[in-house]
Design a protein around this motif. Sequence first.
Motif, mmCIF file in Angstrom:
data_model
loop_
_atom_site.group_PDB
_atom_site.id
_atom_site.type_symbol
_atom_site.label_atom_id
_atom_site.label_comp_id
_atom_site.label_asym_id
_atom_site.label_seq_id
_atom_site.Cartn_x
_atom_site.Cartn_y
_atom_site.Cartn_z
ATOM 1 N N VAL A 328 59.607 1.809 31.305
ATOM 2 C CA VAL A 328 59.511 0.960 30.153
ATOM 3 C C VAL A 328 58.259 1.126 29.592
ATOM 4 O O VAL A 328 57.328 1.458 30.324
ATOM 5 C CB VAL A 328 59.091 -0.681 30.499
ATOM 6 N N ILE A 329 58.376 1.851 28.399
ATOM 7 C CA ILE A 329 57.278 2.326 27.632
ATOM 8 C C ILE A 329 56.928 1.492 26.121
ATOM 9 O O ILE A 329 57.827 1.110 25.594
ATOM 10 C CB ILE A 329 57.501 3.798 27.148
ATOM 11 N N PHE A 330 55.746 1.228 26.141
ATOM 12 C CA PHE A 330 55.243 0.612 25.051
ATOM 13 C C PHE A 330 54.039 1.257 24.171
ATOM 14 O O PHE A 330 53.235 1.566 24.794
ATOM 15 C CB PHE A 330 54.891 -0.927 25.218
ATOM 16 N N PHE A 331 54.381 1.327 22.994
ATOM 17 C CA PHE A 331 53.028 1.795 22.114
ATOM 18 C C PHE A 331 53.328 1.438 20.698
ATOM 19 O O PHE A 331 54.449 0.965 20.349
ATOM 20 C CB PHE A 331 52.770 3.312 22.420
ATOM 21 N N SER A 332 52.296 1.600 19.809
ATOM 22 C CA SER A 332 52.251 1.338 18.249
ATOM 23 C C SER A 332 52.745 2.458 17.635
ATOM 24 O O SER A 332 52.219 3.491 18.156
ATOM 25 C CB SER A 332 51.061 0.855 17.941
ATOM 26 N N ASP A 333 53.399 2.656 16.380
ATOM 27 C CA ASP A 333 53.817 3.658 15.858
ATOM 28 C C ASP A 333 52.688 4.269 15.141
ATOM 29 O O ASP A 333 52.812 5.781 14.727
ATOM 30 C CB ASP A 333 54.779 3.393 14.812
ATOM 31 N N ASN A 334 51.651 3.583 14.761
ATOM 32 C CA ASN A 334 50.502 4.300 14.389
ATOM 33 C C ASN A 334 49.229 3.080 14.277
ATOM 34 O O ASN A 334 49.409 2.216 14.871
ATOM 35 C CB ASN A 334 50.673 4.624 12.618
ATOM 36 N N GLY A 335 48.248 3.499 13.762
ATOM 37 C CA GLY A 335 47.078 2.478 13.827
ATOM 38 C C GLY A 335 47.350 1.216 13.119
ATOM 39 O O GLY A 335 48.529 1.072 12.189
#
Length: 496
Positions: A328-335
């Motif tokens: 499971v990977i989570f992050f935001s596409d940009n700031g």
Amino acid sequence: MYLRSTIYVLLISLILLVSCKQLKVDLPDNTPPNIILIVSDDQGYNDIGCFGSNEIITPNLNRLANEGIRLTSFYVSWPACTPSRGSILSGRYPQRNGIYDMIRNEAPDYGYKYKPGEYDATFERVGGMDLREKLLPELLKKAGYVSGIYGKWDLGVHKRFLPLAKGFDDFYGFINTGIDYYTHERYGVPSMFRNNKPTEEDKGIYCTYLFQREAVRFINVNHENPFFLYVPFNAPHNASSLDPKIRGAAQAPDKYKNLYPHLKDDYIIKDNLRYEYRENENSPVENHYPSESKQRLEYLASVTCMDDAIGEILELLDEYNIADNTIVIFFSDNGGGSGCSVNEPLKGYKAWMFEGGIRVPCIIRYPKKIKAGDVSDEFLTALEIVPTLLKQANIPLPEKIVYDGFDMMPVLTGEAKSSRNEMFWQRRNDKAARVGNWKWVESAKGNGLFNLNEDIGEARDLSYEYPEKLIEMKQHFANWKDRMEKAEPRGPFRDY
């Protein structure tokens, strides 16, 4: 007597069934992992509890971090939506895969609503990722994966660009950079699709609920075989509505806004809007705009709603006993965009070349290999996603494709240091480079040379103190540009 025996057998069977569901299943090391990639939209670096916020409510993302690894020096390839998302799925710089700017129309920025027929001839409608690019779901098919995407696509609208043409088996979501969370329209244009066909079947339903529903359905159907589930939420991106009361903030259900009683749900009068909006031709110009408090309220509440959706996905993995073998990977596409926190300790926001525009919160959980509760400040990027996931699925990288990332699993497990030493960004005339701990920025928002090891907030420009280092950084950037120019050309922007 027979009835009692039958009941007894049934009870024992039920107990055994429940017990088995709770047992941890040991799978062979070569069993392909399930993959869940969750991407939020315009979420600030510290707008998660586990990344430092004492205000935002994100228990499920906190749980994910407690059971996995939190990456504190993780970058995306572009400071805004479309190119960043193209790199996530291709493993290639935007300048290499051809999507190095936004696929969007400018007219709605000035309050213009497209008339029927006009939209079909706009760039937002005809632009898309080069058909020669191979995206992650297409490559995963070699190992028998089924792939679904539920949420924001943003890589082209025509059938030849849509997810089903790029390796996905199922798609429900919107096709461009942003929508109204309830009408699912982008500045008045319906934008929701099911597979290759436009749909308004769920108009009026809050879109995060819809993406949650579809993701849950996908897992229920496919949990017995290797799957790739991509959930690119639009939360907490501003709503794409012509009405300034709506477009100036994200949107969230009252249930979640009520969790933040310290924030006001109100408006201000804003006379300097660059666009005009009227409910109809005879109505006065509407100039009510979300207050800063309301912007923050909608932003926080939309993230908490998204967090609840993530929680149901995590619970479903537990229910089916597949959590240990699921990445499971989570992050935001940009700031962070409008409504985000001050982004401390970083400088800048979405669209900036400073750290606040390109360094994002990232969490990865893979119980089979990654130690729970770990934190890593190793230099890593979204370009590592594709090589890493293909390696875990036992799929070799295609020999004829140049990738800009590497398998980062040894870094995540603590067996190795990151082999990444440099990263480059360009957004029109804005440029940036990180080499080692040195960062160079040349942009409309400001310029400078910074040592991130000592100054993560990019507050002290060292250009005059280290002129040779400045020249060196610019040369690194020029060398990268030369490599990108020599790469096999890709559309839609490049002339070839």
